[in-house]
Enzyme design. Structure first.
Site, mmCIF file in Angstrom:
data_model
loop_
_atom_site.group_PDB
_atom_site.id
_atom_site.type_symbol
_atom_site.label_atom_id
_atom_site.label_comp_id
_atom_site.label_asym_id
_atom_site.label_seq_id
_atom_site.Cartn_x
_atom_site.Cartn_y
_atom_site.Cartn_z
ATOM 1 N N GLU A 155 0.842 -1.199 0.000
ATOM 2 C CA GLU A 155 0.000 0.000 0.000
ATOM 3 C C GLU A 155 0.876 1.248 0.000
ATOM 4 O O GLU A 155 1.892 1.318 0.703
ATOM 5 C CB GLU A 155 -0.888 -0.043 1.246
ATOM 6 C CG GLU A 155 -1.793 1.136 1.468
ATOM 7 C CD GLU A 155 -2.587 1.008 2.766
ATOM 8 O OE1 GLU A 155 -3.472 1.854 2.983
ATOM 9 O OE2 GLU A 155 -2.319 0.077 3.562
ATOM 10 N N LYS B 25 -9.403 2.486 -2.244
ATOM 11 C CA LYS B 25 -9.678 1.901 -0.934
ATOM 12 C C LYS B 25 -11.023 2.372 -0.387
ATOM 13 O O LYS B 25 -11.295 3.574 -0.312
ATOM 14 C CB LYS B 25 -8.549 2.272 0.031
ATOM 15 C CG LYS B 25 -8.605 1.578 1.380
ATOM 16 C CD LYS B 25 -7.354 1.926 2.190
ATOM 17 C CE LYS B 25 -7.310 1.185 3.510
ATOM 18 N NZ LYS B 25 -6.072 1.494 4.283
ATOM 19 N N CYS C 218 -5.555 -3.218 2.573
ATOM 20 C CA CYS C 218 -5.363 -3.182 4.016
ATOM 21 C C CYS C 218 -6.676 -3.326 4.803
ATOM 22 O O CYS C 218 -7.238 -4.403 4.873
ATOM 23 C CB CYS C 218 -4.612 -1.908 4.403
ATOM 24 S SG CYS C 218 -3.811 -1.987 6.017
#
Length: 296
Positions: free
Chosen positions: A54, A125, A158
């Site tokens: 990330e 995200k 994540c």
């Protein structure tokens, strides 16, 4: 840098590689150059799909939104994206990498997916962690699944992995693999003798959705924030096929990207299949309310 020896696996199909590395906040050129060296190394070892952490181009611990904005790039024409796309074309591989994306005056914690023929897609995200909420907008592209010669591939980043809906949306669209650029940090209350919470969630999501999940984490301490490493690749039955990696240095994990085996693992026995057994008739009236729960 230590790396798992891909030759030890006697692969029958293409390899997926997860690159664990330590980017430095603000040092974009150095971070990208290092990532390309690892892409080249993974390709040399036979990897066809390479996953990077990330925000690997910028580092993670921004001091302000202004700093994040200055380091972010437009996609797919930013300098970093072009460098990764050139490497993918030159090496004939597919690359998924976390990147800070600027779109007008908006910022996204994104991942770009490039291959030998150029851009495959972009993911933003959905679930922002901690101070990310000060810098980024929530993703607005949903959970796309990309058709590739290697299989149907989705992306999560994540903290997205804490939400089973992300993996379910991917599996419902026929994804075979979910690639996860991540920056896992220590979780409160983590027992030292137990797997990391991130690893447990990854294994459970892979098993319950019949998906291969490939997680590339970072390592190091950045502006006081430590990262746990422990990248891993999990098969469609929920068991690790590579890793967890170490917790404190760069490493590359390799695993066979066997789409047919992943699909076959969705059948648990003669009667049970993790996707066909879903009771959508029961879930839908309870979940599709069109409202959000009250936050405490």
């Amino acid at each position: 840098m230590w790396q798992q020896n891909p030759a030890e696996q006697s692969p029958r199909g293409p390899l997926i590689a997860c690159v664990q590395m330590e980017p430095q906040v603000g040092r974009t050129q150095e971070n990208v150059a290092q990532s390309i060296r690892y892409i080249e190394q993974a390709a040399q070892n036979g990897a066809s799909l390479i996953v990077l952490p990330e925000l690997v181009n910028t580092g993670y611990m921004f001091s302000s939104r202004a700093e994040a904005f200055a380091l972010a790039e437009t996609l797919p024409d930013g300098e970093t994206a072009r460098a990764w796309a050139d490497a993918a074309k030159r090496l004939c591989v597919h690359v998924i990498a976390g990147i800070a994306e600027r779109d007008g005056d908006r910022l996204y914690n994104s991942a770009i997916f490039v291959g030998p023929s150029g851009l495959v897609g972009i993911y933003r995200k959905l679930h922002l962690w901690d101070r990310e909420n000060l810098f980024f907008e929530h993703g607005n592209l949903g959970v796309p699944v990309f058709d590739t010669p290697l299989g149907r591939i989705a992306i999560a980043i994540c903290y997205d992995g804490w939400f089973p809906e992300v993996y379910r949306l991917a599996s419902a669209q026929g994804a075979d693999v979910v690639c996860v650029p991540t920056n896992w940090v220590p979780m409160p209350g983590q027992p030292v003798d137990q797997p990391a919470m991130a690893a447990t969630l990854t294994m459970a999501s892979a098993h319950s959705n019949g998906l291969m999940v490939a997680c590339a984490n970072r390592v190091g301490i950045e502006r006081g924030q430590s990262f746990i490493g422990q990248s891993l690749i999990v098969g469609g039955d929920g068991w690790p096929v590579a890793g967890p990696a170490n917790s404190d240095c760069d490493e590359i994990l390799y695993a066979e990207l066997d789409v047919e085996r992943t699909r076959s693992q969705r059948s648990l026995n003669a009667f049970n299949h993790v996707l066909r057994d879903r009771r959508a008739d029961v879930y839908a009236p309870m979940l599709d309310t069109g409202t959000s729960p009250t936050r405490s």
